[in-house]
Scaffold this motif. Structure first.
Motif, PDB file in Angstrom:
ATOM      1  N   TYR A  38       2.230   2.122  -3.493  1.00 16.48           N
ATOM      2  CA  TYR A  38       1.287   2.699  -4.449  1.00 16.48           C
ATOM      3  C   TYR A  38       0.776   4.067  -4.022  1.00 16.48           C
ATOM      4  O   TYR A  38       0.539   4.934  -4.870  1.00 16.48           O
ATOM      5  CB  TYR A  38       0.147   1.721  -4.744  1.00 16.48           C
ATOM      6  CG  TYR A  38       0.620   0.582  -5.612  1.00 16.48           C
ATOM      7  CD1 TYR A  38       0.822   0.753  -6.981  1.00 16.48           C
ATOM      8  CD2 TYR A  38       0.916  -0.657  -5.061  1.00 16.48           C
ATOM      9  CE1 TYR A  38       1.286  -0.279  -7.775  1.00 16.48           C
ATOM     10  CE2 TYR A  38       1.384  -1.703  -5.840  1.00 16.48           C
ATOM     11  CZ  TYR A  38       1.567  -1.501  -7.207  1.00 16.48           C
ATOM     12  OH  TYR A  38       2.033  -2.522  -7.996  1.00 16.48           O
ATOM     13  N   VAL A  39       0.614   4.298  -2.738  1.00 16.41           N
ATOM     14  CA  VAL A  39       0.217   5.626  -2.263  1.00 16.41           C
ATOM     15  C   VAL A  39       1.317   6.637  -2.586  1.00 16.41           C
ATOM     16  O   VAL A  39       1.045   7.748  -3.041  1.00 16.41           O
ATOM     17  CB  VAL A  39      -0.104   5.611  -0.750  1.00 16.41           C
ATOM     18  CG1 VAL A  39      -0.218   7.023  -0.199  1.00 16.41           C
ATOM     19  CG2 VAL A  39      -1.387   4.834  -0.489  1.00 16.41           C
TER      20      VAL A  39
ATOM     21  N   LEU B 273       0.827  -1.206   0.000  1.00 14.19           N
ATOM     22  CA  LEU B 273       0.000   0.000   0.000  1.00 14.19           C
ATOM     23  C   LEU B 273       0.863   1.259   0.000  1.00 14.19           C
ATOM     24  O   LEU B 273       0.617   2.196  -0.776  1.00 14.19           O
ATOM     25  CB  LEU B 273      -0.932   0.004   1.210  1.00 14.19           C
ATOM     26  CG  LEU B 273      -1.806   1.249   1.373  1.00 14.19           C
ATOM     27  CD1 LEU B 273      -2.762   1.409   0.200  1.00 14.19           C
ATOM     28  CD2 LEU B 273      -2.564   1.180   2.687  1.00 14.19           C
TER      29      LEU B 273
ATOM     30  N   LEU C  36      -5.290   2.335  -5.797  1.00 13.38           N
ATOM     31  CA  LEU C  36      -5.933   1.314  -4.956  1.00 13.38           C
ATOM     32  C   LEU C  36      -6.169   0.016  -5.724  1.00 13.38           C
ATOM     33  O   LEU C  36      -6.009  -1.081  -5.177  1.00 13.38           O
ATOM     34  CB  LEU C  36      -7.243   1.845  -4.390  1.00 13.38           C
ATOM     35  CG  LEU C  36      -7.089   2.966  -3.364  1.00 13.38           C
ATOM     36  CD1 LEU C  36      -8.455   3.515  -2.973  1.00 13.38           C
ATOM     37  CD2 LEU C  36      -6.329   2.491  -2.145  1.00 13.38           C
ATOM     38  N   THR C  37      -6.538   0.145  -6.987  1.00 12.05           N
ATOM     39  CA  THR C  37      -6.735  -1.050  -7.822  1.00 12.05           C
ATOM     40  C   THR C  37      -5.430  -1.829  -7.963  1.00 12.05           C
ATOM     41  O   THR C  37      -5.406  -3.058  -7.818  1.00 12.05           O
ATOM     42  CB  THR C  37      -7.288  -0.650  -9.205  1.00 12.05           C
ATOM     43  OG1 THR C  37      -8.558  -0.018  -9.016  1.00 12.05           O
ATOM     44  CG2 THR C  37      -7.440  -1.861 -10.116  1.00 12.05           C
TER      45      THR C  37
ATOM     46  N   GLN D 251      -7.966   5.975  -7.418  1.00 16.56           N
ATOM     47  CA  GLN D 251      -8.642   4.712  -7.712  1.00 16.56           C
ATOM     48  C   GLN D 251      -7.688   3.721  -8.375  1.00 16.56           C
ATOM     49  O   GLN D 251      -7.663   2.545  -8.032  1.00 16.56           O
ATOM     50  CB  GLN D 251      -9.863   4.944  -8.608  1.00 16.56           C
ATOM     51  CG  GLN D 251     -10.637   3.669  -8.910  1.00 16.56           C
ATOM     52  CD  GLN D 251     -11.177   3.000  -7.667  1.00 16.56           C
ATOM     53  OE1 GLN D 251     -11.861   3.637  -6.872  1.00 16.56           O
ATOM     54  NE2 GLN D 251     -10.875   1.732  -7.470  1.00 16.56           N
TER      55      GLN D 251
ATOM     56  N   THR E 234      -2.878  -1.688  -5.944  1.00 17.86           N
ATOM     57  CA  THR E 234      -2.554  -2.217  -4.621  1.00 17.86           C
ATOM     58  C   THR E 234      -3.279  -3.533  -4.384  1.00 17.86           C
ATOM     59  O   THR E 234      -2.668  -4.529  -3.983  1.00 17.86           O
ATOM     60  CB  THR E 234      -2.958  -1.202  -3.519  1.00 17.86           C
ATOM     61  OG1 THR E 234      -2.223   0.007  -3.701  1.00 17.86           O
ATOM     62  CG2 THR E 234      -2.688  -1.761  -2.135  1.00 17.86           C
TER      63      THR E 234
END
Length: 70
Positions: free
Chosen positions: A40-41, A37, A56-57, A53, A59
């Motif tokens: 990707y953040v 996480l 999160l996808t 989005q 991740t």
């Protein structure tokens, strides 16, 4: 009672509210999922991924692939 909180016994308010918070259980995969996480953040924050989005996808996809979780 505390004047700042409108005379409420604020600790009692928080104590009662805390009773409705679901219990949290860390899984054996928590550390790995958290690391994924963060990757990707950070990429989203740096503009390397266009949308939250999409971050999160990606991740979720990587977490599923690395942990076998749905």
């Amino acid at each position: 009672p505390v004047p700042f909180f409108g005379g409420q016994a604020y600790r009692k308010v928080f104590t009662e509210a805390a009773k409705s918070i679901p219990w949290w259980s860390y899984s054996k995969d928590y550390s790995e999922m958290n690391s994924i996480l963060q990757t990707y953040v950070t990429a989203y924050a740096l503009g390397e991924i266009e949308s939250a989005q999409e971050a999160l996808t990606q991740t979720a996809t990587e977490i599923r692939a690395r942990t076998g979780r749905e």
